[in-house]
Design a protein around this motif. Sequence first.
Motif, PDB file in Angstrom:
ATOM      1  N   SER A  59       0.840  -1.201   0.000  1.00  0.00           N
ATOM      2  CA  SER A  59       0.000   0.000   0.000  1.00  0.00           C
ATOM      3  C   SER A  59       0.870   1.245   0.000  1.00  0.00           C
ATOM      4  N   MET A  76      -3.731   5.606  -5.658  1.00  0.00           N
ATOM      5  CA  MET A  76      -4.058   4.639  -6.700  1.00  0.00           C
ATOM      6  C   MET A  76      -2.786   4.340  -7.486  1.00  0.00           C
ATOM      7  N   GLN A  78      -0.643   2.074 -10.799  1.00  0.00           N
ATOM      8  CA  GLN A  78      -0.681   1.368 -12.078  1.00  0.00           C
ATOM      9  C   GLN A  78       0.728   0.954 -12.469  1.00  0.00           C
ATOM     10  N   ALA A  87       1.877   6.161  -9.195  1.00  0.00           N
ATOM     11  CA  ALA A  87       0.965   6.289  -8.064  1.00  0.00           C
ATOM     12  C   ALA A  87       0.403   7.702  -8.068  1.00  0.00           C
ATOM     13  N   ILE A 134      -4.307   6.615 -15.407  1.00  0.00           N
ATOM     14  CA  ILE A 134      -4.399   5.513 -14.447  1.00  0.00           C
ATOM     15  C   ILE A 134      -5.849   5.044 -14.420  1.00  0.00           C
ATOM     16  N   THR A 136      -8.671   4.149 -12.633  1.00  0.00           N
ATOM     17  CA  THR A 136      -9.099   4.300 -11.240  1.00  0.00           C
ATOM     18  C   THR A 136     -10.133   3.256 -10.828  1.00  0.00           C
ATOM     19  N   ASN A 138      -9.969   0.018 -11.618  1.00  0.00           N
ATOM     20  CA  ASN A 138      -9.394  -1.335 -11.609  1.00  0.00           C
ATOM     21  C   ASN A 138      -8.200  -1.399 -10.669  1.00  0.00           C
ATOM     22  N   GLN A 139      -8.411  -0.976  -9.425  1.00  0.00           N
ATOM     23  CA  GLN A 139      -7.347  -0.989  -8.440  1.00  0.00           C
ATOM     24  C   GLN A 139      -7.295  -2.334  -7.724  1.00  0.00           C
ATOM     25  N   PRO A 162      -8.773   5.452  -1.628  1.00  0.00           N
ATOM     26  CA  PRO A 162      -8.740   6.230  -2.858  1.00  0.00           C
ATOM     27  C   PRO A 162     -10.116   6.802  -3.173  1.00  0.00           C
ATOM     28  N   PRO A 164     -11.945   7.520  -6.410  1.00  0.00           N
ATOM     29  CA  PRO A 164     -12.072   7.522  -7.865  1.00  0.00           C
ATOM     30  C   PRO A 164     -13.318   8.224  -8.372  1.00  0.00           C
TER      31      PRO A 164
END
Length: 273
Positions: A59, A76, A78, A87, A134, A136, A138-139, A162, A164
């Motif tokens: 994290s 978040m 990727q 991030a 990114i 958001t 599909n974290q 997060p 999103p």
Amino acid sequence: MSKGLFSKAGLAISLFLFSFVAQAALSHLSINSRQFELGQHPKFKLNIVAGKNDLSRISFHVRQHVGDKEVLEELMVQPVNGFMLYAIGVDDVKDPNAKLIVSHYKGNNWQQFSVIPVFDAPFIKTNSKTEININTSNQPKKVAPMPQVKSSQKNQLAVTAPKPSKPQAQVLPATMVSSSASELGASCIIERNSTETLWRIASRYAKPWETNVYAVMLAIFEANPQAFSKQKIYLIRQDIQLVCPTVNQLNQYLSKAEDKLAFEALDRKQRSH
């Protein structure tokens, strides 16, 4: 009877070792660059070396003080490749002493891995041509919930999820390399002889590509995974033709110091397995 006990004991040890190996994933994390200034929402490019890059067990949070309150926001993420990720957060960072808090799930609980001063990281001004989005929605879902802690507790972990729901945030990578590298890619072949090491090759191409040796080595490795025995960066093969990395692959590396750390961490990790 004793045979059954030994079998159970062996099974227990095997399960413990499997659990330990699976969880002891993160070995290096550093900020490659930040693409924001004080008063803007956080956007980072991070160097990472992890066993399986399992982001459900890692994290990232920004911790800052706003007035007399301590605020933490989960970022978040990727992946860019096997040893770099982006991030991003949505809350503006107004504390010049803000920290990036990195935690990993190990031993069946969340543990703090590192605390990095945000504004000690090199700032990179970006442009619209190098824009990267990114996803958001599909974290990665965390393997276990993060603990809810009070701000007065020491070594606290992040508590803000997060967000999103705002317009999709964007992360901007490094400024493009110069036009002299614009023809890089699959149509570009790296010239070398049968005795050259990866270091020697990278040393020759670093200057015309206007970057550093470590950046070239990492980019060549990414562009030519089949040219490295067992896909290990220190085992370059002599029987496979090397293609030049793309401009985007080279653009991932901006800081010689950070690129050196990333290369050394990757090399150390691969040699240990």
